[in-house]
Scaffold this motif. Structure first.
Motif, PDB file in Angstrom:
ATOM      1  N   PHE A 127      -7.254  86.045  -9.851  1.00 21.15           N
ATOM      2  CA  PHE A 127      -6.653  87.361  -9.601  1.00 21.15           C
ATOM      3  C   PHE A 127      -6.012  87.396  -8.210  1.00 21.15           C
ATOM      4  O   PHE A 127      -4.850  87.785  -8.054  1.00 21.15           O
ATOM      5  CB  PHE A 127      -7.717  88.449  -9.731  1.00 21.15           C
ATOM      6  N   TYR A 128      -6.746  86.983  -7.190  1.00 25.06           N
ATOM      7  CA  TYR A 128      -6.189  86.993  -5.832  1.00 25.06           C
ATOM      8  C   TYR A 128      -5.120  85.917  -5.662  1.00 25.06           C
ATOM      9  O   TYR A 128      -4.127  86.119  -4.964  1.00 25.06           O
ATOM     10  CB  TYR A 128      -7.294  86.862  -4.780  1.00 25.06           C
ATOM     11  N   GLY A 129      -5.298  84.786  -6.336  1.00 22.96           N
ATOM     12  CA  GLY A 129      -4.294  83.727  -6.273  1.00 22.96           C
ATOM     13  C   GLY A 129      -2.972  84.139  -6.889  1.00 22.96           C
ATOM     14  O   GLY A 129      -1.904  83.669  -6.468  1.00 22.96           O
ATOM     15  N   TRP A 130      -3.037  85.009  -7.894  1.00 30.00           N
ATOM     16  CA  TRP A 130      -1.827  85.496  -8.555  1.00 30.00           C
ATOM     17  C   TRP A 130      -1.318  86.792  -7.930  1.00 30.00           C
ATOM     18  O   TRP A 130      -0.461  87.458  -8.479  1.00 30.00           O
ATOM     19  CB  TRP A 130      -2.094  85.702 -10.038  1.00 30.00           C
ATOM     20  N   GLY A 131      -1.840  87.167  -6.776  1.00 28.60           N
ATOM     21  CA  GLY A 131      -1.409  88.392  -6.109  1.00 28.60           C
ATOM     22  C   GLY A 131       0.097  88.409  -5.908  1.00 28.60           C
ATOM     23  O   GLY A 131       0.684  87.423  -5.469  1.00 28.60           O
ATOM     24  N   GLY A 132       0.723  89.517  -6.248  1.00 28.10           N
ATOM     25  CA  GLY A 132       2.169  89.650  -6.116  1.00 28.10           C
ATOM     26  C   GLY A 132       2.922  89.394  -7.404  1.00 28.10           C
ATOM     27  O   GLY A 132       4.120  89.676  -7.493  1.00 28.10           O
ATOM     28  N   ARG A 133       2.239  88.867  -8.426  1.00 32.95           N
ATOM     29  CA  ARG A 133       2.905  88.625  -9.713  1.00 32.95           C
ATOM     30  C   ARG A 133       3.009  89.922 -10.511  1.00 32.95           C
ATOM     31  O   ARG A 133       2.221  90.846 -10.325  1.00 32.95           O
ATOM     32  CB  ARG A 133       2.119  87.591 -10.531  1.00 32.95           C
ATOM     33  N   LEU A 134       3.961  89.972 -11.422  1.00 37.51           N
ATOM     34  CA  LEU A 134       4.123  91.143 -12.276  1.00 37.51           C
ATOM     35  C   LEU A 134       2.988  91.229 -13.293  1.00 37.51           C
ATOM     36  O   LEU A 134       2.540  90.208 -13.826  1.00 37.51           O
ATOM     37  CB  LEU A 134       5.458  91.085 -13.014  1.00 37.51           C
ATOM     38  N   VAL A 135       2.557  92.442 -13.577  1.00 28.82           N
ATOM     39  CA  VAL A 135       1.469  92.688 -14.530  1.00 28.82           C
ATOM     40  C   VAL A 135       1.779  92.047 -15.881  1.00 28.82           C
ATOM     41  O   VAL A 135       0.929  91.385 -16.480  1.00 28.82           O
ATOM     42  CB  VAL A 135       1.212  94.201 -14.670  1.00 28.82           C
ATOM     43  N   VAL A 136       2.990  92.248 -16.373  1.00 31.51           N
ATOM     44  CA  VAL A 136       3.338  91.719 -17.705  1.00 31.51           C
ATOM     45  C   VAL A 136       3.294  90.197 -17.733  1.00 31.51           C
ATOM     46  O   VAL A 136       2.897  89.601 -18.737  1.00 31.51           O
ATOM     47  CB  VAL A 136       4.707  92.259 -18.186  1.00 31.51           C
ATOM     48  N   ASP A 137       3.678  89.554 -16.619  1.00 34.36           N
ATOM     49  CA  ASP A 137       3.629  88.090 -16.555  1.00 34.36           C
ATOM     50  C   ASP A 137       2.181  87.596 -16.551  1.00 34.36           C
ATOM     51  O   ASP A 137       1.864  86.577 -17.168  1.00 34.36           O
ATOM     52  CB  ASP A 137       4.352  87.583 -15.306  1.00 34.36           C
ATOM     53  N   ILE A 138       1.307  88.321 -15.862  1.00 36.71           N
ATOM     54  CA  ILE A 138      -0.106  87.944 -15.825  1.00 36.71           C
ATOM     55  C   ILE A 138      -0.704  88.018 -17.230  1.00 36.71           C
ATOM     56  O   ILE A 138      -1.397  87.095 -17.675  1.00 36.71           O
ATOM     57  CB  ILE A 138      -0.881  88.846 -14.841  1.00 36.71           C
TER      58      ILE A 138
END
Length: 196
Positions: A48-59
């Motif tokens: 979660f923290y590593g993906w910080g800044g990514r778009l919700v839909v992409d996650i």
């Protein structure tokens, strides 16, 4: 604790929202856990923290692929946002960033450049009584290429009428700092909650 700024005369400040202006990442993580739990999905806190800044839909799309799931992206995104907004009463501003906002408001124009939706950014800033401090909001629906692409930050500078090199960016994620650098902007790294 006032965050130290890099040397230079800046004509505008651009801020990420979640984790930068608002100390909202723990609440976001709890909202993610609850929303994904309804579909049997897992989202490790380090990821979660590593993906910080990514778009919700992409996650959500990536979690579907990684875990062999078929979560409906729009439905899960909406549910996560609903759960997050229910927690806004417990979200505070990041102290070192809030001090810069208070100190420089009215002296420099401010903009927000966020990978979150306008609905989420507006709700967060309204809950903290900070929405009126920002002349410009650039949110997920306003640009095509998410951070680390510089598009969002370049749009923020253009809307404020300031050259990119005259902007200072406040960011809490590697993707955001990379986006600022790619835009030719200096940046301030906002430490995560456990380092403050």
């Amino acid at each position: 604790m006032l965050l130290p700024l890099p040397d230079g005369e800046f004509k505008a400040y651009l801020f990420d929202c979640d984790g930068t202006i608002t100390d909202s990442m723990p609440a976001h993580y709890r909202a993610w856990q609850a929303a994904l739990g309804e579909w049997g999905a897992e989202f490790d806190e380090d990821l979660f923290y590593g993906w910080g800044g990514r778009l919700v839909v992409d996650i959500i799309a990536d979690l579907n692929e990684r875990q062999g799931l078929r979560m409906p992206v729009a439905e899960v995104a909406a549910r996560r946002e609903e759960l997050f907004q229910a927690m806004l009463g417990e979200v505070m501003a990041v102290p070192g960033v809030l001090e810069h906002i208070e100190k420089s408001h009215g002296r420099l124009p401010f903009g927000v450049v966020s990978g979150s939706t306008r609905e989420s950014v507006t709700a967060s800033l309204t809950a903290l009584d900070l929405l009126d401090r920002f002349e410009v909001l650039v949110c997920a629906e306003d640009y095509a290429r998410p951070k680390p692409d510089p598009e969002g930050y370049l749009l923020g500078a253009r809307l404020l009428g300031v050259e990119p090199g005259d902007c200072l960016v406040f960011e809490d994620t590697d993707l955001g700092v990379a986006a600022a650098s790619a835009a030719g902007m200096a940046s301030v790294r906002v430490p995560p909650p456990w380092e403050r």
